[in-house]
Design a protein around this motif. Structure first.
Motif, PDB file in Angstrom:
ATOM      1  N   LEU A  46       0.935  -3.704   1.599  1.00 51.32           N
ATOM      2  CA  LEU A  46       1.365  -3.657   2.646  1.00 51.32           C
ATOM      3  C   LEU A  46       2.006  -2.295   3.701  1.00 51.32           C
ATOM      4  CD1 LEU A  46       3.088  -6.019   4.382  1.00 51.32           C
ATOM      5  CD2 LEU A  46       5.083  -5.647   2.819  1.00 51.32           C
ATOM      6  N   ILE A  47       1.590  -2.972   4.752  1.00 52.85           N
ATOM      7  CA  ILE A  47       2.033  -1.544   6.224  1.00 52.85           C
ATOM      8  C   ILE A  47       3.936  -1.716   6.671  1.00 52.85           C
ATOM      9  CG2 ILE A  47       1.317  -0.247   7.982  1.00 52.85           C
ATOM     10  CD1 ILE A  47      -1.522  -1.274   7.783  1.00 52.85           C
ATOM     11  N   HIS A  48       3.555  -2.382   7.378  1.00 56.28           N
ATOM     12  CA  HIS A  48       5.298  -3.005   7.748  1.00 56.28           C
ATOM     13  C   HIS A  48       4.844  -4.863   7.758  1.00 56.28           C
ATOM     14  CE1 HIS A  48       6.334   0.883  10.175  1.00 56.28           C
ATOM     15  NE2 HIS A  48       5.183   0.584   9.994  1.00 56.28           N
ATOM     16  N   TYR A  49       6.199  -5.375   8.150  1.00 62.22           N
ATOM     17  CA  TYR A  49       6.074  -6.511   8.128  1.00 62.22           C
ATOM     18  C   TYR A  49       7.469  -7.115   9.379  1.00 62.22           C
ATOM     19  CZ  TYR A  49      10.175  -5.662   4.795  1.00 62.22           C
ATOM     20  OH  TYR A  49      11.115  -5.742   4.453  1.00 62.22           O
ATOM     21  N   SER A  50       7.547  -8.239   9.919  1.00 59.38           N
ATOM     22  CA  SER A  50       8.108  -8.395  10.617  1.00 59.38           C
ATOM     23  C   SER A  50       8.917  -9.869   9.927  1.00 59.38           C
ATOM     24  CB  SER A  50       7.620  -8.487  12.016  1.00 59.38           C
ATOM     25  OG  SER A  50       8.832  -9.734  12.967  1.00 59.38           O
ATOM     26  N   VAL A  51      10.400 -10.505  10.468  1.00 60.89           N
ATOM     27  CA  VAL A  51      10.979 -11.104   9.711  1.00 60.89           C
ATOM     28  C   VAL A  51      11.311 -12.363  10.980  1.00 60.89           C
ATOM     29  CG1 VAL A  51      11.734 -10.427   7.451  1.00 60.89           C
ATOM     30  CG2 VAL A  51      13.166 -10.435   9.392  1.00 60.89           C
ATOM     31  N   GLY A  52      10.945 -11.823  11.866  1.00 58.47           N
ATOM     32  CA  GLY A  52      11.411 -12.666  13.324  1.00 58.47           C
ATOM     33  C   GLY A  52      10.371 -11.600  14.627  1.00 58.47           C
ATOM     34  N   GLY A  58       6.530  -1.292   5.146  1.00 65.35           N
ATOM     35  CA  GLY A  58       6.332  -1.377   3.865  1.00 65.35           C
ATOM     36  C   GLY A  58       6.226  -0.847   3.065  1.00 65.35           C
ATOM     37  N   GLU A  59       4.855  -0.703   2.446  1.00 65.71           N
ATOM     38  CA  GLU A  59       4.717   0.167   1.550  1.00 65.71           C
ATOM     39  C   GLU A  59       3.460   1.690   2.042  1.00 65.71           C
ATOM     40  OE1 GLU A  59       2.105  -1.342  -1.681  1.00 65.71           O
ATOM     41  OE2 GLU A  59       1.527   0.301  -2.768  1.00 65.71           O
ATOM     42  N   VAL A  60       2.845   1.512   2.903  1.00 68.00           N
ATOM     43  CA  VAL A  60       2.565   2.058   3.213  1.00 68.00           C
ATOM     44  C   VAL A  60       2.745   2.645   4.924  1.00 68.00           C
ATOM     45  CG1 VAL A  60       0.957   2.791   1.263  1.00 68.00           C
ATOM     46  CG2 VAL A  60       0.284   1.202   3.446  1.00 68.00           C
ATOM     47  N   PRO A  61       3.267   2.435   5.783  1.00 70.20           N
ATOM     48  CA  PRO A  61       4.086   2.357   6.505  1.00 70.20           C
ATOM     49  C   PRO A  61       3.019   4.112   7.617  1.00 70.20           C
ATOM     50  CG  PRO A  61       5.827   2.807   5.178  1.00 70.20           C
ATOM     51  CD  PRO A  61       5.024   3.368   4.863  1.00 70.20           C
ATOM     52  N   SER A 119      11.077  -8.966  -0.975  1.00 71.43           N
ATOM     53  CA  SER A 119      10.657  -9.038  -1.504  1.00 71.43           C
ATOM     54  C   SER A 119       8.891  -8.920  -0.121  1.00 71.43           C
ATOM     55  CB  SER A 119      11.225  -9.903  -2.908  1.00 71.43           C
ATOM     56  OG  SER A 119       9.889 -10.018  -3.946  1.00 71.43           O
ATOM     57  N   LYS A 120       8.627  -8.788  -1.493  1.00 70.73           N
ATOM     58  CA  LYS A 120       7.427  -8.650  -0.802  1.00 70.73           C
ATOM     59  C   LYS A 120       5.897  -9.311  -1.698  1.00 70.73           C
ATOM     60  CE  LYS A 120       9.022  -6.247   1.784  1.00 70.73           C
ATOM     61  NZ  LYS A 120      10.649  -5.649   0.777  1.00 70.73           N
ATOM     62  N   LEU A 121       4.730 -10.010  -1.523  1.00 67.55           N
ATOM     63  CA  LEU A 121       3.954  -9.842  -2.127  1.00 67.55           C
ATOM     64  C   LEU A 121       2.830  -9.034  -2.346  1.00 67.55           C
ATOM     65  CD1 LEU A 121       2.486 -13.015  -3.070  1.00 67.55           C
ATOM     66  CD2 LEU A 121       0.623 -12.566  -0.976  1.00 67.55           C
ATOM     67  N   THR A 122       3.066  -8.700  -4.080  1.00 69.13           N
ATOM     68  CA  THR A 122       2.353  -7.537  -4.315  1.00 69.13           C
ATOM     69  C   THR A 122       1.263  -8.163  -4.812  1.00 69.13           C
ATOM     70  OG1 THR A 122       4.374  -6.762  -5.108  1.00 69.13           O
ATOM     71  CG2 THR A 122       2.409  -5.231  -6.003  1.00 69.13           C
ATOM     72  N   PHE A 123       0.142  -7.373  -4.478  1.00 70.25           N
ATOM     73  CA  PHE A 123      -1.283  -7.359  -4.942  1.00 70.25           C
ATOM     74  C   PHE A 123      -1.537  -6.559  -6.203  1.00 70.25           C
ATOM     75  CE2 PHE A 123      -2.908 -10.561  -2.358  1.00 70.25           C
ATOM     76  CZ  PHE A 123      -2.694 -10.976  -0.906  1.00 70.25           C
TER      77      PHE A 123
END
Lengths: 115, 114
Positions: A45-51, A58-61, B100-104
């Motif tokens: 996961l790089i980035h995310y958005s909740v709205g 994320g994990e690797v931004p 929480s995130k989805l972890t693959f």
């Protein structure tokens, strides 16, 4: 419904160039995500958005920026591309998250090569 | 933090043979577990999911998986492989909560021999 769409499908950049990847969803989902897929690494996961108007790391931004100006769109930007950013990028969306998990729907991916 | 382990990167079976793809998870709270499939040059598609209801979960294309808490496993099986099953398979874990995130997992490539 088109679901989750991504543009472009393929792109080749030179080191130092910039570009923006566009993700669009027509399911009225609140949550949107950008992942990168590398061989033997799974999806990260790089980035995310909740709205609309909100983004989070994320994990690797590092080396990426994102924006969510409209609920249906989530943009991923590379300001100065590096060869380490050669990857396949996937966008996903979901109705919500939290304890009541809802399925993430994935786009077809963008294959990016940085020379 | 949660994690997923998929041992090995490649599994090869003959058409008609049993398919078994292994997934082990680590989570401090009851997880949701998923198997996704990715066909060549396509995005990920959900095969099946475990969300704390029945421990044996049936998915699309004849696949099923069993949640075993004592073994922290969620292995994917199909009784008889078909050529069209050749793809990459990802196990994923989700534990809920505000961040929480989805972890693959790293994925397993399934090849089916004629």
């Amino acid at each position: 419904n088109a679901g989750v769409t991504q543009t472009p499908k393929f792109r080749v950049l030179k080191t130092g160039q910039s570009m923006t990847l566009l993700c669009a969803q027509d399911m009225n989902h609140e949550y949107m995500y950008w992942y990168r897929q590398d061989p033997g690494m799974g999806l990260r996961l790089i980035h995310y958005s909740v709205g609309e108007g909100t983004t989070a790391k994320g994990e690797v931004p590092d080396g990426y920026n994102v924006s969510r100006l409209k609920k249906q769109n989530f943009l991923l930007g590379l300001e100065s591309a590096a060869p380490s950013q050669t990857s396949v990028y996937f966008c996903a969306s979901s109705r919500s998250a939290g304890r009541s998990y809802n399925e993430q729907f994935f786009g077809p991916g963008t294959r990016l090569t940085v020379l | 933090a949660q994690s997923v382990t998929q041992l090995g990167s490649h599994v090869s079976v003959s058409e008609g043979a049993l398919v078994l793809l292994r997934c082990n998870y680590s989570s401090s709270v009851p997880p949701y577990l998923f198997w996704y499939v990715q066909y060549p040059n396509q995005g990920l598609q959900l095969l099946l999911k475990y969300t704390s209801a029945a421990t044996l979960v049936k998915g699309i294309n004849g696949f099923e998986a069993e949640f075993k808490k004592s073994e922290t496993s969620f292995h994917l099986t199909k009784p008889s492989a078909h050529m069209s099953d050749a793809a990459e398979y990802f196990c994923a874990v989700y534990v809920g909560g505000a961040n929480s995130k989805l972890t693959f997992g790293k994925g397993i490539t399934l090849s089916v021999r004629p």
